[in-house]
Write an enzyme that holds these catalytic residues in place. Structure first.
Site, short mmCIF file in Angstrom:
data_model
loop_
_atom_site.label_atom_id
_atom_site.label_comp_id
_atom_site.label_asym_id
_atom_site.label_seq_id
_atom_site.Cartn_x
_atom_site.Cartn_y
_atom_site.Cartn_z
N ARG A 186 -19.98 24.36 14.56
CA ARG A 186 -18.46 24.68 14.61
C ARG A 186 -18.31 25.85 13.81
NH1 ARG A 186 -16.19 18.78 14.46
NH2 ARG A 186 -14.83 20.06 12.70
N LYS A 228 -16.40 10.10 7.56
CA LYS A 228 -14.80 9.34 8.57
C LYS A 228 -15.12 9.48 9.65
CE LYS A 228 -11.61 12.36 7.31
NZ LYS A 228 -12.44 13.32 6.32
N ARG A 286 -11.62 24.54 3.20
CA ARG A 286 -11.24 23.51 3.65
C ARG A 286 -10.79 22.19 2.72
NH1 ARG A 286 -15.25 22.06 8.31
NH2 ARG A 286 -13.97 20.34 8.98
N ARG A 333 -24.27 20.72 9.96
CA ARG A 333 -24.57 19.93 11.22
C ARG A 333 -24.26 21.17 12.42
NH1 ARG A 333 -18.82 16.48 10.54
NH2 ARG A 333 -17.89 18.72 11.11
N ARG A 391 -2.27 13.75 6.53
CA ARG A 391 -3.52 14.64 4.68
C ARG A 391 -2.41 15.79 4.79
NH1 ARG A 391 -7.84 16.19 9.09
NH2 ARG A 391 -9.21 16.92 8.58
P1 AMP Z 1 -11.06 17.40 10.86
O1 AMP Z 1 -12.23 17.50 12.06
O2 AMP Z 1 -10.62 16.07 11.15
O3 AMP Z 1 -12.24 17.95 9.71
O4 AMP Z 1 -10.29 18.49 11.47
C1 AMP Z 1 -10.57 19.62 11.85
C2 AMP Z 1 -8.96 21.08 11.67
O5 AMP Z 1 -8.46 20.45 12.29
C3 AMP Z 1 -8.83 20.73 10.45
O6 AMP Z 1 -9.91 21.17 9.47
C4 AMP Z 1 -7.29 20.91 10.51
O7 AMP Z 1 -7.27 22.64 10.24
C5 AMP Z 1 -7.34 20.52 11.84
N1 AMP Z 1 -6.71 19.23 11.70
C6 AMP Z 1 -6.99 18.01 12.03
N2 AMP Z 1 -5.70 16.39 11.56
C7 AMP Z 1 -5.10 17.44 10.99
C8 AMP Z 1 -3.78 16.88 9.86
N3 AMP Z 1 -3.81 15.92 10.02
N4 AMP Z 1 -2.69 18.25 9.72
C9 AMP Z 1 -3.14 19.84 10.09
N5 AMP Z 1 -4.00 19.64 10.25
C10 AMP Z 1 -4.93 18.90 10.78
#
Ligand code: AMP
Length: 219
Positions: free
Chosen positions: A160, A13, A171, A127, A88
């Site tokens: 990370r 994405k 996740r 990654r 989400r």
């Molecule tokens: P991402 O980089 O989008 O995979 O997000 C990393 C982490 O940020 C996720 O595993 C969540 O802990 C938090 N996070 C990001 N976006 C959201 C969202 N829309 N709702 C809740 N938690 C989020």
């Protein structure tokens, strides 16, 4: 257009949202990036979010809804933007619909990336991110020239915390339970298009461009 890229962690994405920024000048609204910035700045919100992110859980809906509301009200979003990692949960999607309705706007299209968990695990666990400039590498698919060192700025690369295998599995489970119901939510609104997320970056980009062109022509 307001475009949502919907898919599990590691599906591509973020890469596609960055391409759309170049191509269409639509800003990439990534709640994950916003939360990582809050962590890097040491804010209270960042400190609370870090605990949840490190364990692979979602941060509370009201926190991310507040971040998105503020960000999409800025002037660079008037001609459209790409949502990457938001919504989400169903309450986040409902809140987004309400916020957009208040601005006389609506979600244009939702593109779902369909991809197997086994492929995501291989992608995410390899990654590596630069500690200094944020450039991304991959132990299998985009190796740095020198092991563990950034090609751009020669700083060390790290994994990370949330790309570690136990957290990846959490996740993915969170995605299947809390985020996947959005597929039905947007199908009911006739806004969903699914694509094969295991295709290469260029092929996925071309698919996304044709979906956007088709959506624009029927609206
Ligand atoms: P991402 O980089 O989008 O995979 O997000 C990393 C982490 O940020 C996720 O595993 C969540 O802990 C938090 N996070 C990001 N976006 C959201 C969202 N829309 N709702 C809740 N938690 C989020």
């Amino acid at each position: 257009m307001i475009l949502i890229l919907l898919g599990p962690p590691g599906c591509g994405k973020g890469t596609q949202a960055k391409k759309l920024l170049e191509l269409k000048k639509w800003p990439q609204l990534s709640t994950g990036d916003m939360l990582r910035q809050a962590i890097a700045s040491g804010t209270d919100l960042g400190k609370k979010a870090k605990v949840l992110m490190d364990q692979g859980s979602l941060v509370p809906d009201e926190v991310v809804i507040g971040l998105i509301d503020e960000r999409m009200s800025r002037s660079d979003c008037v001609d459209g933007f790409t949502l990457d990692g938001f919504p989400r949960t169903i309450p986040q999607a409902q809140a987004l619909d309400q916020l957009l309705t208040q601005k006389n706007k609506a979600v244009g299209r939702v593109i779902e990336f369909d991809i197997l968990d086994s492929e995501l695990i291989a992608r995410l666990s390899g990654r590596r991110t630069c500690t200094q400039c944020g450039s991304m590498f991959h132990l299998l698919f985009a190796k740095p020239k020198v092991d563990q060192v950034c090609d751009q700025c020669q700083s060390p690369l790290i994994q990370r915390d949330d790309d570690k295998i136990e957290v990846i599995q959490k996740r993915l489970s969170v995605y299947h339970h809390q985020t996947a119901p959005l597929v039905e939510y947007y199908k009911k609104q006739n806004k969903l298009t699914s694509i094969n997320g295991s295709l290469g970056t260029q092929e996925v980009s071309q698919l996304i461009e044709s979906i956007i062109a088709h959506t624009a022509s029927v609206n």
